[in-house]
Scaffold this motif. Structure first.
Motif, short mmCIF file in Angstrom:
data_model
loop_
_atom_site.label_atom_id
_atom_site.label_comp_id
_atom_site.label_asym_id
_atom_site.label_seq_id
_atom_site.Cartn_x
_atom_site.Cartn_y
_atom_site.Cartn_z
N GLY A 1 0.85 -1.18 0.00
CA GLY A 1 0.00 0.00 0.00
C GLY A 1 0.88 1.24 0.00
O GLY A 1 1.89 1.27 0.71
N GLN A 2 0.53 2.24 -0.78
CA GLN A 2 1.34 3.46 -0.80
C GLN A 2 1.33 4.15 0.56
O GLN A 2 2.28 4.84 0.91
N ALA A 3 0.27 3.94 1.33
CA ALA A 3 0.19 4.53 2.67
C ALA A 3 0.90 3.67 3.71
O ALA A 3 0.95 4.03 4.88
N GLY A 4 1.46 2.55 3.26
CA GLY A 4 2.19 1.66 4.16
C GLY A 4 1.54 0.30 4.26
O GLY A 4 0.34 0.14 4.03
N GLY A 5 2.35 -0.68 4.58
CA GLY A 5 1.85 -2.04 4.78
C GLY A 5 1.93 -2.91 3.55
O GLY A 5 1.93 -2.43 2.43
N VAL A 6 2.00 -4.22 3.82
CA VAL A 6 2.01 -5.22 2.75
C VAL A 6 0.59 -5.74 2.62
O VAL A 6 0.02 -6.29 3.55
N TRP A 7 0.00 -5.57 1.44
CA TRP A 7 -1.35 -6.05 1.20
C TRP A 7 -1.35 -7.54 0.89
O TRP A 7 -2.29 -8.25 1.22
N ALA A 8 -0.30 -8.01 0.22
CA ALA A 8 -0.19 -9.44 -0.13
C ALA A 8 1.25 -9.70 -0.54
O ALA A 8 1.96 -8.80 -1.00
N ALA A 9 1.70 -10.96 -0.38
CA ALA A 9 3.07 -11.32 -0.77
C ALA A 9 3.16 -12.82 -1.00
O ALA A 9 2.38 -13.60 -0.44
N SER A 10 4.13 -13.19 -1.83
CA SER A 10 4.45 -14.60 -2.02
C SER A 10 4.91 -15.19 -0.69
O SER A 10 5.53 -14.49 0.11
N PRO A 11 4.63 -16.48 -0.46
CA PRO A 11 5.12 -17.11 0.78
C PRO A 11 6.63 -16.96 0.93
O PRO A 11 7.38 -17.20 -0.03
N GLY A 12 7.07 -16.49 2.08
CA GLY A 12 8.50 -16.35 2.34
C GLY A 12 9.14 -15.11 1.75
O GLY A 12 10.34 -14.88 1.93
N TYR A 13 8.37 -14.29 1.05
CA TYR A 13 8.92 -13.06 0.45
C TYR A 13 8.66 -11.92 1.41
O TYR A 13 7.56 -11.37 1.49
N THR A 14 9.69 -11.55 2.18
CA THR A 14 9.53 -10.56 3.24
C THR A 14 10.34 -9.31 2.91
O THR A 14 11.56 -9.36 2.80
N LEU A 15 9.63 -8.21 2.77
CA LEU A 15 10.26 -6.91 2.56
C LEU A 15 10.27 -6.19 3.90
O LEU A 15 9.21 -6.03 4.52
#
Length: 126
Positions: A24-38
């Motif tokens: 999200g441009q306002a912050g936060g991860v909306w969804a991600a591949s398993p194990g893909y951690t930013l």
């Protein structure tokens, strides 16, 4: 469709993208591949990169601890390379799509997948 479904079906499910996330441009991860951690710092840098293309061109971009050399950056898209692999970041109205591809997939195969999803999301207000 859930945000996770966009990652799983439209991006990784294409067979051209190996790892992906939607931020999200306002912050936060909306969804991600398993194990893909930013990390929080990486997320902030990704969102801010579109406002400071010169900095991202000079210093590259970090995704999940891996540094990518910036090939191209503008106010919509950022393309990066790390050896034979690459990344594509595309800003929509409310989100940033983050995708990585791995050799033998090349940028001309992966880019339309990510840019196409971005066009769709922009068209529906995201």
């Amino acid at each position: 469709m859930s945000w996770q479904a966009y990652v799983d079906s439209n991006l990784v499910g294409s067979g051209k993208i190996t790892k992906a996330a939607i931020l999200g441009q306002a912050g936060g991860v909306w969804a991600a591949s398993p194990g893909y951690t930013l990390s929080a710092d990486e997320q902030k840098a990704i969102v801010n990169a579109f406002n400071n293309a010169d900095d991202i061109r000079a210093h590259g971009i970090r995704l999940a601890g891996q540094k990518f050399f910036t090939l191209q950056a503008n106010d919509r898209s950022i393309y990066g390379k790390k050896q034979a692999d690459g990344c594509i970041l595309v800003k929509t109205k409310q989100a940033v799509l983050v995708a990585e591809y791995a050799a033998p997939v090349q940028a001309p195969e992966a880019t339309p997948v990510v840019e196409g999803l971005a066009d769709y999301l922009i068209g529906v207000g995201y």
